[in-house]
Write a protein that holds these residues in place. Structure first.
Motif, PDB file in Angstrom:
ATOM      1  N   VAL A  36      -0.504  -2.061   0.756  1.00 10.65           N
ATOM      2  CA  VAL A  36      -0.338  -1.658  -0.642  1.00 10.65           C
ATOM      3  C   VAL A  36      -1.718  -1.402  -1.247  1.00 10.65           C
ATOM      4  O   VAL A  36      -2.628  -2.220  -1.110  1.00 10.65           O
ATOM      5  CB  VAL A  36       0.409  -2.756  -1.436  1.00 10.65           C
ATOM      6  CG1 VAL A  36       0.500  -2.401  -2.913  1.00 10.65           C
ATOM      7  CG2 VAL A  36       1.793  -2.985  -0.851  1.00 10.65           C
ATOM      8  N   HIS A  40      -1.039   1.346  -6.624  1.00 10.72           N
ATOM      9  CA  HIS A  40      -0.159   2.008  -5.666  1.00 10.72           C
ATOM     10  C   HIS A  40       0.848   2.956  -6.327  1.00 10.72           C
ATOM     11  O   HIS A  40       0.962   4.114  -5.937  1.00 10.72           O
ATOM     12  CB  HIS A  40       0.588   0.951  -4.841  1.00 10.72           C
ATOM     13  CG  HIS A  40       1.191   1.505  -3.598  1.00 10.72           C
ATOM     14  ND1 HIS A  40       0.579   1.410  -2.378  1.00 10.72           N
ATOM     15  CD2 HIS A  40       2.347   2.181  -3.393  1.00 10.72           C
ATOM     16  CE1 HIS A  40       1.323   2.002  -1.458  1.00 10.72           C
ATOM     17  NE2 HIS A  40       2.410   2.478  -2.059  1.00 10.72           N
ATOM     18  N   ALA A  41       1.586   2.448  -7.303  1.00 12.24           N
ATOM     19  CA  ALA A  41       2.654   3.242  -7.924  1.00 12.24           C
ATOM     20  C   ALA A  41       2.914   2.737  -9.334  1.00 12.24           C
ATOM     21  O   ALA A  41       2.394   1.702  -9.743  1.00 12.24           O
ATOM     22  CB  ALA A  41       3.931   3.141  -7.087  1.00 12.24           C
ATOM     23  N   ASP A  54       4.214   7.752  -7.183  1.00 14.55           N
ATOM     24  CA  ASP A  54       3.133   7.261  -6.335  1.00 14.55           C
ATOM     25  C   ASP A  54       1.805   7.636  -6.983  1.00 14.55           C
ATOM     26  O   ASP A  54       1.666   8.723  -7.545  1.00 14.55           O
ATOM     27  CB  ASP A  54       3.233   7.878  -4.937  1.00 14.55           C
ATOM     28  CG  ASP A  54       2.229   7.290  -3.978  1.00 14.55           C
ATOM     29  OD1 ASP A  54       2.463   6.161  -3.506  1.00 14.55           O
ATOM     30  OD2 ASP A  54       1.196   7.953  -3.717  1.00 14.55           O
ATOM     31  N   THR A  61       4.684   5.904  -1.049  1.00 15.88           N
ATOM     32  CA  THR A  61       5.837   5.266  -1.665  1.00 15.88           C
ATOM     33  C   THR A  61       7.068   6.036  -1.203  1.00 15.88           C
ATOM     34  O   THR A  61       7.068   7.267  -1.186  1.00 15.88           O
ATOM     35  CB  THR A  61       5.723   5.294  -3.201  1.00 15.88           C
ATOM     36  OG1 THR A  61       4.517   4.621  -3.587  1.00 15.88           O
ATOM     37  CG2 THR A  61       6.913   4.619  -3.863  1.00 15.88           C
ATOM     38  N   PHE A  82       6.786   0.310  -0.972  1.00 15.00           N
ATOM     39  CA  PHE A  82       5.406   0.490  -1.398  1.00 15.00           C
ATOM     40  C   PHE A  82       4.565   0.132  -0.186  1.00 15.00           C
ATOM     41  O   PHE A  82       4.449  -1.050   0.160  1.00 15.00           O
ATOM     42  CB  PHE A  82       5.078  -0.422  -2.579  1.00 15.00           C
ATOM     43  CG  PHE A  82       6.009  -0.222  -3.750  1.00 15.00           C
ATOM     44  CD1 PHE A  82       5.894   0.876  -4.574  1.00 15.00           C
ATOM     45  CD2 PHE A  82       7.017  -1.140  -4.003  1.00 15.00           C
ATOM     46  CE1 PHE A  82       6.757   1.059  -5.653  1.00 15.00           C
ATOM     47  CE2 PHE A  82       7.880  -0.971  -5.073  1.00 15.00           C
ATOM     48  CZ  PHE A  82       7.746   0.134  -5.899  1.00 15.00           C
TER      49      PHE A  82
END
Length: 103
Positions: A36, A40-41, A54, A61, A82
């Motif tokens: 991760v 990350h997102a 993402d 993702t 993720f």
């Protein structure tokens, strides 16, 4: 209605607006896993809809095992990865039976 990410035995309630996911300690959902990215997102909650995006993460993702390349609307029960961390997006309504954090 409550929108949740379930990861393992943990439930993370997502708030209205932007919810960040990553290794950064300031993230809404902190995932301490090497796959991760720090940032990350994000999952944005607006008008009773959740959209995951993402943030140019190294390992990507995925929603329902498909890599996302742009904002993606989530539906109840979607599996989200993720990096290599699996999670499930859950919508709870007042009609649902109560859930526990110790599944």
């Amino acid at each position: 209605m409550v929108m949740i990410l379930r990861i393992g035995h943990h439930r993370y309630v997502l708030g209205y607006g932007e919810n960040t996911i990553g290794r950064d300690p300031e993230s809404t959902v902190v995932l301490n896993d090497a796959s991760v990215s720090r940032f990350h997102a994000r999952v944005a909650i607006k008008d009773a809809q959740a959209v995951v995006e993402d943030l140019q993460s190294k390992n990507g993702t995925f929603v329902q095992n498909v890599p996302i390349t742009g904002p993606t609307v989530l539906v109840d029960g979607d599996e989200i990865e993720f990096g290599h961390v699996k999670s499930w997006f859950i919508i709870e309504t007042s009609d649902d039976p109560p859930t526990t954090t110790h599944l």
